[in-house]
Motif scaffolding. Structure first.
Motif, PDB file in Angstrom:
ATOM      1  N   VAL A  23       0.840  -1.200   0.000  1.00 47.18           N
ATOM      2  CA  VAL A  23       0.000   0.000   0.000  1.00 47.18           C
ATOM      3  C   VAL A  23       0.873   1.248   0.000  1.00 47.18           C
ATOM      4  O   VAL A  23       0.616   2.204  -0.745  1.00 47.18           O
ATOM      5  CB  VAL A  23      -0.977  -0.004   1.204  1.00 47.18           C
ATOM      6  N   GLU A  24       1.923   1.256   0.819  1.00 49.93           N
ATOM      7  CA  GLU A  24       2.857   2.380   0.862  1.00 49.93           C
ATOM      8  C   GLU A  24       3.482   2.606  -0.512  1.00 49.93           C
ATOM      9  O   GLU A  24       3.582   3.748  -0.985  1.00 49.93           O
ATOM     10  CB  GLU A  24       3.946   2.123   1.890  1.00 49.93           C
ATOM     11  N   THR A  25       3.904   1.536  -1.162  1.00 49.60           N
ATOM     12  CA  THR A  25       4.503   1.633  -2.491  1.00 49.60           C
ATOM     13  C   THR A  25       3.527   2.252  -3.480  1.00 49.60           C
ATOM     14  O   THR A  25       3.869   3.174  -4.223  1.00 49.60           O
ATOM     15  CB  THR A  25       4.941   0.239  -2.987  1.00 49.60           C
ATOM     16  N   LEU A  26       2.309   1.762  -3.478  1.00 49.26           N
ATOM     17  CA  LEU A  26       1.289   2.272  -4.392  1.00 49.26           C
ATOM     18  C   LEU A  26       1.016   3.753  -4.142  1.00 49.26           C
ATOM     19  O   LEU A  26       0.977   4.554  -5.080  1.00 49.26           O
ATOM     20  CB  LEU A  26       0.005   1.455  -4.238  1.00 49.26           C
ATOM     21  N   LEU A  27       0.866   4.134  -2.876  1.00 46.69           N
ATOM     22  CA  LEU A  27       0.602   5.541  -2.552  1.00 46.69           C
ATOM     23  C   LEU A  27       1.779   6.446  -2.916  1.00 46.69           C
ATOM     24  O   LEU A  27       1.579   7.552  -3.434  1.00 46.69           O
ATOM     25  CB  LEU A  27       0.267   5.686  -1.067  1.00 46.69           C
ATOM     26  N   LEU A  28       3.002   5.996  -2.666  1.00 48.82           N
ATOM     27  CA  LEU A  28       4.169   6.802  -3.021  1.00 48.82           C
ATOM     28  C   LEU A  28       4.317   6.964  -4.535  1.00 48.82           C
ATOM     29  O   LEU A  28       4.683   8.037  -5.022  1.00 48.82           O
ATOM     30  CB  LEU A  28       5.438   6.192  -2.430  1.00 48.82           C
ATOM     31  N   ILE A  29       4.016   5.922  -5.273  1.00 54.70           N
ATOM     32  CA  ILE A  29       4.076   6.007  -6.731  1.00 54.70           C
ATOM     33  C   ILE A  29       3.009   6.970  -7.246  1.00 54.70           C
ATOM     34  O   ILE A  29       3.297   7.838  -8.080  1.00 54.70           O
ATOM     35  CB  ILE A  29       3.944   4.614  -7.378  1.00 54.70           C
ATOM     36  N   ILE A  30       1.794   6.843  -6.751  1.00 56.24           N
ATOM     37  CA  ILE A  30       0.719   7.747  -7.167  1.00 56.24           C
ATOM     38  C   ILE A  30       1.071   9.186  -6.828  1.00 56.24           C
ATOM     39  O   ILE A  30       0.903  10.096  -7.646  1.00 56.24           O
ATOM     40  CB  ILE A  30      -0.624   7.330  -6.521  1.00 56.24           C
ATOM     41  N   TRP A  31       1.586   9.398  -5.638  1.00 57.90           N
ATOM     42  CA  TRP A  31       1.958  10.749  -5.205  1.00 57.90           C
ATOM     43  C   TRP A  31       3.074  11.312  -6.082  1.00 57.90           C
ATOM     44  O   TRP A  31       3.007  12.460  -6.519  1.00 57.90           O
ATOM     45  CB  TRP A  31       2.386  10.719  -3.735  1.00 57.90           C
ATOM     46  N   SER A  32       4.099  10.508  -6.358  1.00 62.19           N
ATOM     47  CA  SER A  32       5.208  10.972  -7.194  1.00 62.19           C
ATOM     48  C   SER A  32       4.749  11.286  -8.614  1.00 62.19           C
ATOM     49  O   SER A  32       5.143  12.298  -9.194  1.00 62.19           O
ATOM     50  CB  SER A  32       6.318   9.923  -7.247  1.00 62.19           C
ATOM     51  N   LEU A  33       3.921  10.425  -9.167  1.00 60.89           N
ATOM     52  CA  LEU A  33       3.440  10.639 -10.534  1.00 60.89           C
ATOM     53  C   LEU A  33       2.533  11.861 -10.620  1.00 60.89           C
ATOM     54  O   LEU A  33       2.553  12.585 -11.612  1.00 60.89           O
ATOM     55  CB  LEU A  33       2.727   9.398 -11.052  1.00 60.89           C
ATOM     56  N   SER A  34       1.740  12.101  -9.581  1.00 68.75           N
ATOM     57  CA  SER A  34       0.837  13.258  -9.595  1.00 68.75           C
ATOM     58  C   SER A  34       1.611  14.570  -9.530  1.00 68.75           C
ATOM     59  O   SER A  34       1.112  15.608  -9.931  1.00 68.75           O
ATOM     60  CB  SER A  34      -0.162  13.180  -8.441  1.00 68.75           C
ATOM     61  N   ARG A  35       2.827  14.517  -9.023  1.00 63.45           N
ATOM     62  CA  ARG A  35       3.669  15.711  -8.947  1.00 63.45           C
ATOM     63  C   ARG A  35       4.619  15.802 -10.138  1.00 63.45           C
ATOM     64  O   ARG A  35       5.478  16.675 -10.178  1.00 63.45           O
ATOM     65  CB  ARG A  35       4.481  15.689  -7.656  1.00 63.45           C
ATOM     66  N   GLN A  37       6.921  13.602 -11.025  1.00 63.05           N
ATOM     67  CA  GLN A  37       8.255  13.127 -10.665  1.00 63.05           C
ATOM     68  C   GLN A  37       8.365  11.620 -10.905  1.00 63.05           C
ATOM     69  O   GLN A  37       8.498  10.831  -9.979  1.00 63.05           O
ATOM     70  CB  GLN A  37       8.553  13.452  -9.206  1.00 63.05           C
ATOM     71  N   GLN A  38       8.331  11.230 -12.176  1.00 66.02           N
ATOM     72  CA  GLN A  38       8.377   9.817 -12.528  1.00 66.02           C
ATOM     73  C   GLN A  38       9.672   9.161 -12.058  1.00 66.02           C
ATOM     74  O   GLN A  38       9.662   8.030 -11.588  1.00 66.02           O
ATOM     75  CB  GLN A  38       8.233   9.629 -14.049  1.00 66.02           C
ATOM     76  N   ALA A  41       9.608   8.261  -8.408  1.00 65.27           N
ATOM     77  CA  ALA A  41       8.825   7.051  -8.158  1.00 65.27           C
ATOM     78  C   ALA A  41       9.660   5.805  -8.415  1.00 65.27           C
ATOM     79  O   ALA A  41       9.617   4.843  -7.647  1.00 65.27           O
ATOM     80  CB  ALA A  41       7.572   7.043  -9.031  1.00 65.27           C
ATOM     81  N   LEU A  42      10.442   5.831  -9.485  1.00 65.51           N
ATOM     82  CA  LEU A  42      11.274   4.670  -9.814  1.00 65.51           C
ATOM     83  C   LEU A  42      12.397   4.464  -8.802  1.00 65.51           C
ATOM     84  O   LEU A  42      12.805   3.334  -8.544  1.00 65.51           O
ATOM     85  CB  LEU A  42      11.853   4.814 -11.221  1.00 65.51           C
ATOM     86  N   ARG A  43      12.904   5.543  -8.235  1.00 67.55           N
ATOM     87  CA  ARG A  43      13.991   5.429  -7.257  1.00 67.55           C
ATOM     88  C   ARG A  43      13.548   4.751  -5.967  1.00 67.55           C
ATOM     89  O   ARG A  43      14.368   4.208  -5.236  1.00 67.55           O
ATOM     90  CB  ARG A  43      14.547   6.810  -6.929  1.00 67.55           C
ATOM     91  N   LEU A  44      12.266   4.797  -5.683  1.00 68.80           N
ATOM     92  CA  LEU A  44      11.755   4.192  -4.450  1.00 68.80           C
ATOM     93  C   LEU A  44      11.663   2.676  -4.529  1.00 68.80           C
ATOM     94  O   LEU A  44      11.759   1.990  -3.515  1.00 68.80           O
ATOM     95  CB  LEU A  44      10.354   4.740  -4.148  1.00 68.80           C
ATOM     96  N   LEU A  45      11.472   2.170  -5.719  1.00 71.17           N
ATOM     97  CA  LEU A  45      11.160   0.745  -5.873  1.00 71.17           C
ATOM     98  C   LEU A  45      12.228  -0.217  -5.355  1.00 71.17           C
ATOM     99  O   LEU A  45      11.892  -1.170  -4.650  1.00 71.17           O
ATOM    100  CB  LEU A  45      10.792   0.444  -7.323  1.00 71.17           C
TER     101      LEU A  45
END
Length: 92
Positions: A23-35, A37-38, A41-45
């Protein structure tokens, strides 16, 4: 106290931790993409994959799973950690 012991020794606690990481991963990706900052998002994975792999390894050890499965999970954590470190060192 007995309920907590059962929760941990059955591996259920780690299932919930893995769900929280997903869930954290999904929320962080959505948040990064909405800003916009693609790359962020990839750096978090890799970091999140390493953590999830370690949690899965702990669960596998507790439930006495196959050592091959445990070794594969730990190897995945190591590879993800190395990818994460490489990305962080490249940024500096």
């Amino acid at each position: 106290m007995r309920a907590l012991e059962q929760l941990i020794t059955s591996g259920t606690f780690f299932d919930w931790v893995l769900i929280a990481i997903a869930v954290e991963t999904l929320l962080l990706i959505i948040w990064s993409l909405s800003r916009g900052q693609q790359r962020q998002a990839l750096r978090l994975l890799p970091n999140l994959l390493a953590g999830a792999s370690l949690m899965l390894a702990v669960k596998l050890a507790i439930i006495d799973a196959s050592w091959l499965l445990l070794a594969a999970t730990l190897s995945l954590a190591l590879v993800a950690h190395c990818v994460d470190l490489y990305g962080r060192l490249r940024l500096t």
